[in-house]
Motif scaffolding. Sequence first.
Motif, short mmCIF file in Angstrom:
data_model
loop_
_atom_site.label_atom_id
_atom_site.label_comp_id
_atom_site.label_asym_id
_atom_site.label_seq_id
_atom_site.Cartn_x
_atom_site.Cartn_y
_atom_site.Cartn_z
N SER A 7 0.80 -1.30 0.23
CA SER A 7 0.01 0.05 -0.07
C SER A 7 0.81 1.31 -0.12
CB SER A 7 -1.02 -0.14 1.30
OG SER A 7 -0.08 0.28 2.47
N LEU A 8 2.29 1.18 0.09
CA LEU A 8 2.79 2.30 0.18
C LEU A 8 2.77 3.04 -1.06
CD1 LEU A 8 6.09 1.06 1.95
CD2 LEU A 8 4.84 2.71 2.91
N PRO A 9 2.84 4.46 -0.91
CA PRO A 9 2.82 5.18 -2.14
C PRO A 9 4.18 5.04 -3.09
CG PRO A 9 2.07 6.75 -0.34
CD PRO A 9 2.66 5.29 0.19
N GLN A 10 4.01 5.37 -4.28
CA GLN A 10 5.26 5.09 -5.03
C GLN A 10 6.71 5.63 -4.61
OE1 GLN A 10 5.29 2.93 -7.74
NE2 GLN A 10 7.46 3.28 -7.56
N ASP A 11 6.56 6.93 -3.99
CA ASP A 11 7.91 7.60 -3.52
C ASP A 11 8.27 7.06 -2.37
OD1 ASP A 11 5.38 8.46 -2.22
OD2 ASP A 11 6.10 10.82 -2.50
N TRP A 12 7.39 6.18 -1.62
CA TRP A 12 8.15 5.58 -0.46
C TRP A 12 8.30 4.01 -0.50
CZ3 TRP A 12 8.98 7.44 4.27
CH2 TRP A 12 8.41 8.99 4.38
#
Length: 255
Positions: free
Chosen positions: A73-78
């Motif tokens: 579920s982490l956003p792409q930048d994470w």
Amino acid sequence: MRKIALITGATSGLGRAIALRLAKEGYDVIITGRRKERLEELEKEIEIKYESKVYSLCFDIRVYNQVEDAINSLPQDWKNIDVLVNNAGLAAGLDPIQKGVVDDWERMIDTNVKGLLYITRIVSPGMVERKSGHIINMGSIAGKGVYPNGAVYCATKYAVNALSQGMRMDMLPYGIRVTQICPGAVDTEFSLVRFKGDKSRADQVYEGYDSLIADDIANAVYFAVTQPAHVDIQDVLVMPTAQATGNMFHKEEKK
């Protein structure tokens, strides 16, 4: 570009101290744990004190599907995690094997061994793909020598020791460093959890000598991750001066 560190078990003790130290030193941090309110408190503290970004994930590391869903579920930048700190762990009970509580055994094995495996399995492929990363496994003096009434807890930390060695072999072709940090007695919630909320019994563990504090271990983590790329601090044992083995201490008598 700022590096990203993911710290499991960040709601208290070592995990909290490590998250704060890495945030202070310029890492963006992903903090994980089961206690949402504590994650929110730590997130606010980091945002107020430091310029680092922070992202919270609330899940039970003992449940593979929860771990998988949380990391995915982490956003792409994470997603490009540079440092994985496998800190989540606990001791439950202090009993001889013939009187052991099976539920205590399950909690320790599921958290200390399987939880570490679950999140490493999900995070490490990204490191392998990028040929870059650092895995920090929180071991223990209990993984270096067994003490009475602690057989199962010690077994889980011996497993962490073996897994750290095996991971290092598996990660070798990809330039990924693996560090095991093994604390002795650290004055955190560790004994309170082990003795199931019995504060008087937990306090006795740290009486009569100067124990380690969580910041001591956070310092060791920071030392390991800030070495040049060609240096891997593989195995670190950090003990109070007054402790020789898992169960041998020099304690001053109360006056």
